[in-house]
Design a protein around this motif. Structure first.
Motif, PDB file in Angstrom:
ATOM      1  N   MET A   1      -6.935 103.735  61.108  1.00 27.76           N
ATOM      2  CA  MET A   1      -6.364 102.511  61.343  1.00 27.76           C
ATOM      3  C   MET A   1      -6.550 101.947  62.803  1.00 27.76           C
ATOM      4  O   MET A   1      -6.307 100.796  63.545  1.00 27.76           O
ATOM      5  CB  MET A   1      -4.739 102.372  61.335  1.00 27.76           C
ATOM      6  N   LYS A   2      -7.156 102.714  63.681  1.00 28.58           N
ATOM      7  CA  LYS A   2      -7.490 102.691  65.096  1.00 28.58           C
ATOM      8  C   LYS A   2      -8.397 101.483  65.324  1.00 28.58           C
ATOM      9  O   LYS A   2      -8.244 100.815  66.272  1.00 28.58           O
ATOM     10  CB  LYS A   2      -8.224 103.900  65.787  1.00 28.58           C
ATOM     11  N   TYR A   4      -8.070  98.674  63.949  1.00 32.19           N
ATOM     12  CA  TYR A   4      -7.399  97.533  64.065  1.00 32.19           C
ATOM     13  C   TYR A   4      -6.707  97.135  65.741  1.00 32.19           C
ATOM     14  O   TYR A   4      -5.997  96.190  66.115  1.00 32.19           O
ATOM     15  CB  TYR A   4      -6.083  97.597  63.095  1.00 32.19           C
ATOM     16  N   LEU A   7      -7.432  94.237  67.385  1.00 35.87           N
ATOM     17  CA  LEU A   7      -6.835  92.830  66.840  1.00 35.87           C
ATOM     18  C   LEU A   7      -5.366  92.827  67.097  1.00 35.87           C
ATOM     19  O   LEU A   7      -4.898  91.713  67.617  1.00 35.87           O
ATOM     20  CB  LEU A   7      -6.799  93.068  65.191  1.00 35.87           C
ATOM     21  N   ALA A   8      -4.606  93.979  67.551  1.00 36.78           N
ATOM     22  CA  ALA A   8      -3.357  93.894  67.987  1.00 36.78           C
ATOM     23  C   ALA A   8      -3.465  93.464  69.562  1.00 36.78           C
ATOM     24  O   ALA A   8      -2.550  92.607  69.766  1.00 36.78           O
ATOM     25  CB  ALA A   8      -2.837  95.392  67.886  1.00 36.78           C
ATOM     26  N   LEU A  11      -3.962  89.912  69.473  1.00 41.74           N
ATOM     27  CA  LEU A  11      -2.302  89.167  69.249  1.00 41.74           C
ATOM     28  C   LEU A  11      -1.637  88.948  70.293  1.00 41.74           C
ATOM     29  O   LEU A  11      -0.987  88.201  70.518  1.00 41.74           O
ATOM     30  CB  LEU A  11      -1.716  90.008  68.048  1.00 41.74           C
ATOM     31  N   ILE A  12      -1.560  90.141  70.934  1.00 36.82           N
ATOM     32  CA  ILE A  12      -0.380  90.261  72.025  1.00 36.82           C
ATOM     33  C   ILE A  12      -1.197  89.303  73.257  1.00 36.82           C
ATOM     34  O   ILE A  12      -0.459  88.658  73.912  1.00 36.82           O
ATOM     35  CB  ILE A  12      -0.658  91.749  72.742  1.00 36.82           C
ATOM     36  N   MET A  15      -0.189  85.976  72.271  1.00 37.29           N
ATOM     37  CA  MET A  15       1.274  85.626  72.675  1.00 37.29           C
ATOM     38  C   MET A  15       1.551  85.282  74.163  1.00 37.29           C
ATOM     39  O   MET A  15       2.283  84.427  74.467  1.00 37.29           O
ATOM     40  CB  MET A  15       2.060  86.705  71.949  1.00 37.29           C
ATOM     41  N   VAL A  18       0.629  81.847  75.216  1.00 40.35           N
ATOM     42  CA  VAL A  18       1.453  80.942  74.802  1.00 40.35           C
ATOM     43  C   VAL A  18       2.758  81.035  75.479  1.00 40.35           C
ATOM     44  O   VAL A  18       3.205  79.715  75.918  1.00 40.35           O
ATOM     45  CB  VAL A  18       2.054  81.339  73.328  1.00 40.35           C
ATOM     46  N   ALA A  19       3.010  82.402  75.882  1.00 37.44           N
ATOM     47  CA  ALA A  19       4.219  82.439  76.794  1.00 37.44           C
ATOM     48  C   ALA A  19       3.900  81.547  78.060  1.00 37.44           C
ATOM     49  O   ALA A  19       5.122  80.817  78.734  1.00 37.44           O
ATOM     50  CB  ALA A  19       4.353  83.955  76.958  1.00 37.44           C
ATOM     51  N   GLU A  97       7.066  75.725  87.324  1.00 37.20           N
ATOM     52  CA  GLU A  97       8.510  76.111  87.243  1.00 37.20           C
ATOM     53  C   GLU A  97       8.716  77.318  86.786  1.00 37.20           C
ATOM     54  O   GLU A  97       7.853  78.096  86.467  1.00 37.20           O
ATOM     55  CB  GLU A  97       9.126  75.061  86.282  1.00 37.20           C
ATOM     56  N   ASN A  98       9.800  77.987  86.648  1.00 30.74           N
ATOM     57  CA  ASN A  98      10.097  79.152  86.633  1.00 30.74           C
ATOM     58  C   ASN A  98       9.485  80.350  87.053  1.00 30.74           C
ATOM     59  O   ASN A  98       9.208  81.384  86.618  1.00 30.74           O
ATOM     60  CB  ASN A  98      10.083  79.443  85.039  1.00 30.74           C
ATOM     61  N   PHE A 100      10.144  82.702  89.107  1.00 34.53           N
ATOM     62  CA  PHE A 100      11.255  83.542  89.655  1.00 34.53           C
ATOM     63  C   PHE A 100      10.593  84.896  90.295  1.00 34.53           C
ATOM     64  O   PHE A 100      11.085  85.460  90.880  1.00 34.53           O
ATOM     65  CB  PHE A 100      12.345  83.816  88.731  1.00 34.53           C
ATOM     66  N   ASP A 225      21.962  84.759  85.619  1.00 36.81           N
ATOM     67  CA  ASP A 225      22.720  85.428  84.401  1.00 36.81           C
ATOM     68  C   ASP A 225      23.886  84.561  83.956  1.00 36.81           C
ATOM     69  O   ASP A 225      24.962  84.469  84.414  1.00 36.81           O
ATOM     70  CB  ASP A 225      23.273  86.702  84.809  1.00 36.81           C
TER      71      ASP A 225
END
Lengths: 731, 326
Positions: A1-2, A4, A7-8, A11-12, A15, A18-19, A97-98, A100, A225
């Protein structure tokens, strides 16, 4: 499975993109995009040339979100307002923005600078050290950061801050006015900077309104907080608070709690009314528009930094925004309005050590100060110097805790070794912030020390440097309109004289003494003619100048001799124009041996006490009210230079607490004389009688005031000679 | 004065606050605990909480029903858990890194959605304290109970909590039962301790881990919802501000056991509540520094960790992707 694994990773990565994608945003028109932004190399060479054309471009890096209802939003709203004002064609801005994480912010700041923005705002005090590193690399870009006052001495950095304690104080006044439990709660982030200022201001305002109020403060240790902020608010409500405030973006949690419990909330930074319309009472709103406009204007003019700006209630950068749907009791609102106005006017300092000032009369309270007073004679001379001394005491009584340092008898005879400069040096060393030099003898030296100590306020009595413009801005003049009182004194003398000869015991010759003596003569002449029915030219009025304000043996004429001489040569009323009491002393002695003589002393309200039987009255100075006003103004930082010639309070002419100059009828006046004198005073008060109405001729026969004219202030103040009909030298 | 702390009002206040503050930790930590017991470390809890918090908030704001909001959080959290399971189980990616990726996704996505769909901070009417319910249904019950000395105090504490708080605490014994008294629990523990052996015995390690990580996502979503529609009733960017990471730490703190997690969450929250009250009451403490008070919960947590180190054992296969035959 290595296999993949890639692909992982992909994906990260996706993400993460997007973040981060949500964060750096620009409000530029779609036509302006990256490709139009010049490269870094290009920027450094040609930015100045570009500034003249194209829109003004601003970038801002903010620690939280543009809609945080707090710090970041206040700047975003201001930028939007500037854009609306200037038009999207002339003004563009981009924001991140943000931010921090300070490292991310530093990267963003550098990116914006290299993209050729005209102005890059680092909207957070945590960005300071980054900016300090970045700004020198982009000498043609202007940077601004806040909240701080520190530009690091770097020429292309502006600093800006909000005096959040000012609105904090107003909120505190409001909150204390609304509170029934006597407990208020504060939810703060970290005890530093803007937040600490706001909270401290709130506490000060609340305590000033109600000294017994308890203000519980929670610092939760985080700007973000929300959950803990909310729980802190719960805690405050649990501890009995019936008014809550807080600052920074995490307070939305606390506002939620306030709303749930129906507890009034006092907002700051941005308007938080929309979040909890039922409980938000008022907000201190930061309006950066003015500062932004100034900075933009400066940058356009090639001035890239070096200045620090502050939002204040006074400059309109801080605005108290009341929730129209919250019914604030009129009394609390009035107290808050008054506090806001006083802060804006500079008469109220938030941390000025105001102890328990009742909100109804904050103007009457001022922090204690140290006052220096230099007297030309002794403080118990029953004359000029004592009147000043008592004025000083009046200030101390009305400004508890203030100190009065008095230096007596500064004159060449009593203290030949002392100089005004030396005396003032000592007073400044002892902390005096207001120094009164109470003789026109000191006029010239006061000018010198005022220049030497520009931070100390000086007032010289009775010079005219502030009128002529010679005085530096920290030197003012004050004098009472003794002329009117002297006219009354002259009138009293004319009513009392049997021989028709009045003597005037004059000090030295200058404008002041000339005009006072002349006023006495004019008053005497008026009354001699109108109440006695005599021809005015028959009135004898002799002036004898001794050469100084009081007797200096061997230097001046001896006033005792002069007065004695008056009485020996057919004069039966002597008016005193000197600081001491010889005129009434001698008159009293002469009356005891049966002579029908009278006197009118000078300066000090109780001077008749020396010899009541011969005293026709006394024109006096009361320096208390004017000195108190000066001391309060100095304490509050609102003193400004002026040349004051203070009129009498005609309705309270004998009350030293109210009038600046006054007159007291003496026991020696007969009923008839009193009636005439009162009529004269009433005429002067109403303006019907003006002894300075023409025709008035000078001693040399030239016309000074023409028939039908009245003398102006300047003509009175700068009277060049004695008047026709007076005996005595004019020079 | 220190003695101010020992009044009934303050003690009730501290307990009420502490119990309430522990709620999001409990949901998130218990969910995370299942994942870790089966061998998957999910560092994306924070991101899942944020997504759950936003979903719940938005749905509640739109439809006015917090239960619908809770359902939305469950679905969103579940989907994110499923994604995490896909990355970590099917793709066998490094769990720590992929967890951070999920966190960043949740942080950015919830922010983006918030900007686009709401634009400004608003409040919502979420779950109410149960006391409100009793006050309307049985108007005489609460005042009667509150009048009794000790029971009144307890009633006061309980009445101020909302249904989500009750759910969180009810979850603890259920989690214990599932983990130690059911076949599923055995499978989970086996997959985390020795996946090869479990596999040999016919337990599908992949399916078990999918189940626990998805459950963890659901629980994280609920934890987020407990903030946005029960405790705070607002949503803001980065609402959780690190709560999710503390929840992961609490799993270690609690030694991967439900009651351990409960103890950790309560300790942390109670100390936090205590420091809030100490500040609010202006109680003088040595060094007079609010910073010290703010540090208290963290310092205490570290101290307990130090003393409990070595007494608990990490699931042997934690963080290791299982590949049959490797």
């Amino acid at each position: 499975m290595k296999r993949y694994a890639w692909l992982a990773l992909l994906l990260i990565l996706a993400m993460a993109v997007v973040a981060c994608g949500g964060t750096p945003t620009t409000t530029e028109e779609p036509t302006i995009s990256e490709e139009t932004a010049p490269t870094e190399a290009a920027v450094e060479e040609e930015t100045p040339a570009e500034e003249a054309t194209g829109p003004f471009r601003v970038a801002v890096v903010m620690p939280s979100a543009i809609n945080d209802l707090a710090f970041s939003q206040s700047m975003y709203d201001a930028l939007t307002a500037v854009q609306n004002e200037m038009g999207a064609d002339n003004f563009e801005f981009a924001y991140s923005e943000n931010m921090f994480v300070v490292d991310d912010a530093a990267t963003a700041i550098r990116d914006y600078a290299s993209q050729g923005y005209d102005l890059v705002l680092a909207h957070g005090s945590q960005y300071g050290s980054s900016l300090q590193e970045i700004a020198p690399d982009f000498p043609d870009t202007s940077f601004a950061w806040g909240t701080t006052v520190d530009t690091f001495g770097i020429p292309n950095i502006y600093a800006y801050e909000a005096r959040s304690e000012e609105g904090g104080y107003v909120n505190g006044v409001l909150a204390a006015g609304l509170s029934e439990s006597g407990i208020l709660g504060v939810v703060g982030p970290i005890e530093t900077g803007d937040a600490k200022l706001y909270v401290d201001g709130f506490v000060a305002g609340a305590k000033a309104t109600n000294p017994d109020i308890t203000v519980n403060v929670n610092y939760i240790g985080s700007f973000s907080d929300v959950a803990l902020a909310s729980e802190a608010a719960n805690t405050q409500v649990g501890a009995g608070a019936d008014g809550l405030t807080g600052t920074a973006q995490m307070v939305v949690g606390a506002i939620g709690v306030a709303e749930e419990n129906g507890v009034p909330w006092f907002g700051t930074q941005s308007s938080q009314t929309s979040l909890a319309p039922d409980v938000v009472v008022a907000n201190q709103v930061y309006d950066w528009t003015g500062i932004l406009n100034t900075i933009i204007e400066n940058v356009k003019n090639g001035e890239l930094g070096g200045t620090s700006f502050a939002l204040t209630l006074e400059n309109g950068g801080l605005v108290m925004d009341y929730n129209p749907d919250f019914d604030v009791p009129a009394e609390a609102k009035a107290a808050a309005d008054e506090a806001a106005a006083a802060i804006a006017a500079g008469t109220l300092s938030v941390f000025g050590g105001e102890t328990a000032a009742p909100a109804e009369e904050p103007a009457a309270e001022a922090a204690p100060i140290t006052i220096g007073m230099v007297l030309v004679g002794p403080k118990n001379d029953h004359g000029w110097s004592q009147a000043h001394y008592e004025g000083g005491e009046f200030v101390v009584e009305n400004m508890p805790g203030s100190d009065l340092i008095v230096f007596e008898s500064l004159n060449p005879a009593d203290k030949p070794e002392a100089t005004l400069e030396g005396v003032v040096d000592d007073m400044v060393a002892e902390g005096a912030t207001l120094i009164l030099t109470t003789s026109d003898e000191f006029e010239e030296d006061t000018l010198g020390v005022a220049e030497k100590y520009p931070d100390v306020t000086f007032v010289n009595v009775s010079g005219d440097d502030a009128l002529t413009g010679e005085a530096p801005p920290n030197l003012g003049n004050v004098m009472g309109r003794m002329e009117d009182m002297k006219a009354i004194a002259g009138c009293a003398a004319a009513l009392a004289t049997e021989t028709g000869n009045i003597g005037y015991l004059g000090p030295l010759i200058n404008f002041e003494t000339r005009r006072l003596t002349a006023s006495a003569y004019l008053g005497a002449r008026y009354c001699y003619e109108n109440y006695r029915g005599m021809a005015p030219e028959d009135l004898g009025f002799a002036v004898s100048w001794i050469g100084f304000w009081f007797n200096i043996p061997g230097v001046t004429l001896d006033p005792t001799e002069v007065v004695t001489n008056f009485f020996d040569t057919g004069t039966d009323v002597v008016l005193s124009g000197i600081d001491t009491t010889e005129a009434i002393d001698i008159a009293g002695q002469r009356a005891e041996v049966g002579d029908a003589v009278h006197a009118v002393p000078y300066d000090f309200v109780a001077a008749c006490d020396i010899a009541p039987d011969v005293c026709l009255g006394v024109p006096f100075f009361s320096w208390g009210p004017s000195y108190l006003a000066m001391a309060q103004a100095v304490s509050n930082g609102t003193w400004t230079q002026s040349w004051d010639w203070l009129p009498a309070d005609w309705n309270n002419l004998s009350d030293p607490a109210l009038t600046n100059v006054g007159w007291v009828n003496g026991p020696a006046l007969t009923e008839e004389m009193s009636a005439s004198l009162d009529e004269f005073i009433a005429g002067m008060a109403s303006g019907e009688i003006n002894v300075w109405a023409g025709p008035i001729n000078l001693q040399d026969g030239t016309t000074y005031i023409a028939d039908g004219a009245t003398a102006t202030d300047d003509e009175i103040w700068y009277l060049p000679q004695l008047l026709e009909g007076m005996e005595g030298s004019s020079e | 004065m220190i003695s101010d702390l020992f009044t009934t009002t303050v003690l009730i206040g501290i307990l009420t606050s502490g119990i309430r503050l522990a709620t999001p930790y409990l949901f998130a930590s218990i969910g995370e605990m299942f994942g870790q017991r089966s061998g998957v470390l999910n560092l994306g809890v924070e991101g899942m909480m944020l997504m759950g918090a936003f979903a719940a908030f938005y749905v509640t704001l739109t439809y006015g029903n917090p239960w619908l909001g809770l359902l939305a959080a469950v679905i969103v959290g579940g989907v994110m858990g499923l994604a995490m399971a896909f990355i970590s189980v099917t793709l066998g990616a490094e769990q720590g890194i992929s967890g951070i990726g999920v966190y960043l996704f949740g942080l950015g996505m919830s922010d983006l959605l918030f900007q686009r769909m709401l634009g400004t901070v608003e409040t919502v009417r979420g779950f109410r304290p149960v006391g409100d319910f009793f006050a309307t249904q049985f108007p005489n019950l609460l005042p009667a109970l509150l009048a009794i000395p000790i029971i009144g105090s307890i009633t006061s504490i309980l009445a101020q909590q909302n249904i989500m708080v009750y759910l969180a605490y009810a979850l603890v014994p259920v989690a214990w039962f599932v983990l130690y008294r059911t076949t599923l629990g055995l499978k989970i523990r086996a997959a985390g301790e020795n996946p090869a052996a479990a596999d040999a015995l016919g337990v599908s390690v992949a399916r078990t881990r999918y189940a626990t990580v998805t459950l963890g996502g659901i629980m994280a979503g609920i934890a987020g919802a407990s903030l946005s529609i029960a405790l705070l009733n607002v949503f803001q960017q980065n609402l959780t501000s690190g709560l999710g990471f503390i929840a992961v730490a609490l799993v270690y703190f609690g030694g991967w056991r439900p009651y351990g997690v409960l103890f950790g969450a309560l300790l942390f929250s109670m100390v936090n509540a205590l420091q809030l009250w100490i500040q609010a009451l202006n109680i003088p403490i040595p060094f007079d520094a609010s910073e010290l008070l703010i540090m208290m919960p963290y310092v205490l947590t570290i101290v307990v960790l130090i003393f409990s180190a070595g007494r608990v054992r990490t699931p042997a296969a934690l963080g290791t992707p299982y590949e049959r035959g490797s």
